[in-house]
Write a protein that holds these residues in place. Structure first.
Motif, short mmCIF file in Angstrom:
data_model
loop_
_atom_site.label_atom_id
_atom_site.label_comp_id
_atom_site.label_asym_id
_atom_site.label_seq_id
_atom_site.Cartn_x
_atom_site.Cartn_y
_atom_site.Cartn_z
N SER A 1 0.84 -1.20 0.00
CA SER A 1 0.00 0.00 0.00
C SER A 1 0.87 1.24 0.00
N PRO A 2 0.54 2.20 -0.85
CA PRO A 2 1.33 3.44 -0.90
C PRO A 2 1.06 4.33 0.31
N PRO A 3 2.01 5.19 0.62
CA PRO A 3 1.78 6.14 1.72
C PRO A 3 0.60 7.07 1.43
N ASP A 4 0.42 7.42 0.17
CA ASP A 4 -0.70 8.28 -0.24
C ASP A 4 -1.69 7.41 -1.01
N MET A 5 -2.88 7.24 -0.45
CA MET A 5 -3.86 6.34 -1.06
C MET A 5 -4.34 6.80 -2.44
N ASP A 6 -4.03 8.03 -2.84
CA ASP A 6 -4.34 8.47 -4.21
C ASP A 6 -3.51 7.67 -5.22
N ASP A 7 -2.41 7.08 -4.78
CA ASP A 7 -1.53 6.29 -5.66
C ASP A 7 -1.88 4.81 -5.69
N TYR A 8 -2.92 4.42 -4.99
CA TYR A 8 -3.27 3.01 -4.83
C TYR A 8 -3.39 2.26 -6.15
N TYR A 9 -4.00 2.87 -7.16
CA TYR A 9 -4.24 2.18 -8.43
C TYR A 9 -3.18 2.44 -9.49
N THR A 10 -2.08 3.05 -9.12
CA THR A 10 -1.00 3.26 -10.08
C THR A 10 -0.34 1.92 -10.40
N GLU A 11 0.37 1.88 -11.53
CA GLU A 11 0.91 0.60 -12.04
C GLU A 11 1.82 -0.13 -11.06
N GLY A 12 2.74 0.58 -10.47
CA GLY A 12 3.69 -0.07 -9.58
C GLY A 12 3.05 -0.64 -8.34
N TRP A 13 2.14 0.12 -7.74
CA TRP A 13 1.47 -0.38 -6.54
C TRP A 13 0.54 -1.52 -6.86
N ALA A 14 -0.11 -1.47 -8.01
CA ALA A 14 -0.95 -2.61 -8.43
C ALA A 14 -0.08 -3.85 -8.63
N ALA A 15 1.11 -3.68 -9.21
CA ALA A 15 2.03 -4.81 -9.41
C ALA A 15 2.48 -5.38 -8.07
N LEU A 16 2.78 -4.53 -7.11
CA LEU A 16 3.20 -5.01 -5.79
C LEU A 16 2.09 -5.80 -5.10
N ARG A 17 0.85 -5.33 -5.22
CA ARG A 17 -0.27 -6.08 -4.62
C ARG A 17 -0.45 -7.42 -5.30
N GLN A 18 -0.32 -7.45 -6.64
CA GLN A 18 -0.47 -8.71 -7.36
C GLN A 18 0.64 -9.69 -6.96
N CYS A 19 1.84 -9.19 -6.77
CA CYS A 19 2.94 -10.05 -6.34
C CYS A 19 2.66 -10.65 -4.96
N ALA A 20 2.10 -9.86 -4.07
CA ALA A 20 1.77 -10.38 -2.73
C ALA A 20 0.73 -11.49 -2.84
N LEU A 21 -0.28 -11.28 -3.68
CA LEU A 21 -1.29 -12.32 -3.89
C LEU A 21 -0.69 -13.57 -4.52
N ASP A 22 0.16 -13.38 -5.51
CA ASP A 22 0.81 -14.53 -6.17
C ASP A 22 1.71 -15.28 -5.20
N GLY A 23 2.40 -14.54 -4.35
CA GLY A 23 3.26 -15.18 -3.35
C GLY A 23 2.46 -16.00 -2.36
N GLN A 24 1.33 -15.48 -1.95
CA GLN A 24 0.45 -16.22 -1.04
C GLN A 24 -0.10 -17.47 -1.72
N HIS A 25 -0.46 -17.32 -2.99
CA HIS A 25 -1.02 -18.47 -3.73
C HIS A 25 0.01 -19.59 -3.86
N ILE A 26 1.23 -19.26 -4.26
CA ILE A 26 2.23 -20.31 -4.49
C ILE A 26 2.62 -20.98 -3.16
N LEU A 27 2.49 -20.26 -2.08
CA LEU A 27 2.76 -20.84 -0.77
C LEU A 27 1.62 -21.78 -0.36
N ASN A 28 0.40 -21.40 -0.68
CA ASN A 28 -0.77 -22.15 -0.21
C ASN A 28 -1.21 -23.28 -1.13
#
Length: 182
Positions: free
Chosen positions: A33-60
């Motif tokens: 999550s970005p420090p400023d929530m206005d940046d939440y849907y920007t490309e880099g932050w969206a990529a970081l969230r997807q990576c976290a989900l993918d990491g959780q999936h491959i673990l589970n």
């Protein structure tokens, strides 16, 4: 007939699982999550969230424990089971490395974006720089392919003197990953 390599197979699986565990720590530690929530849907932050989900999936995702019965006795059965676990561990490490590299690219994007914004907000004067930052992220993410990761990990394993004689092919890894897509 027993080939006497089960000790090497066991050690290899241990190395792969250790590598995967280390990657999971790094993946879990990345910001989502970005420090400023206005940046939440920007490309880099969206990529970081997807990576976290993918990491959780491959673990589970469950391991494939379907190992065919062999007729060669306990040593051959152990060999078949170790080969199955080897593929599972190898593919998880591969996917973990891919996620980690994608996260690293997205975290560089965050740094570049912060340098462009210099504590401010996006405006018409920095739009083209921010667009360039987004394009750089997309270009970096495009280079993170299964083939590149496979080659990188293979070279690393060989340089460390690890036993790689029975490592699965990149195609076998891709099949394993496709079978576990959500």
């Amino acid at each position: 007939m027993a080939d006497g390599l089960n000790e090497y197979r066991e050690a290899r699986v241990g190395e792969l699982l250790s590598d995967f565990r280390t990657l999971q720590y790094y993946i879990a530690a990345a910001p989502v999550s970005p420090p400023d929530m206005d940046d939440y849907y920007t490309e880099g932050w969206a990529a970081l969230r997807q990576c976290a989900l993918d990491g959780q999936h491959i673990l589970n995702c469950a391991a494939d424990v379907t190992v065919p019965r062999t007729t060669g006795g306990p040593e051959e059965q152990a060999k078949a089971e170790l080969k199955q676990v080897h593929l599972d561990a190898y593919a998880r490490r591969h996917e973990g490395q891919k996620i980690y590299l994608r996260q690293a690219a997205a975290q560089r994007w965050v740094e570049w974006r912060e340098q462009i914004l210099m504590g401010g907000r996006p405006h018409s004067g920095n739009t083209s720089q921010l667009r360039g930052c987004d394009q750089q992220l997309r270009a970096e993410l495009a280079t993170i392919t299964d083939e590149a990761i496979y080659s990188e990990l293979q070279a690393s394993d060989m340089s460390m003197g690890r036993w790689t004689a029975e490592d699965p092919s990149v195609r076998a890894v891709q099949r394993w990953l496709r079978a576990r897509k959500p």
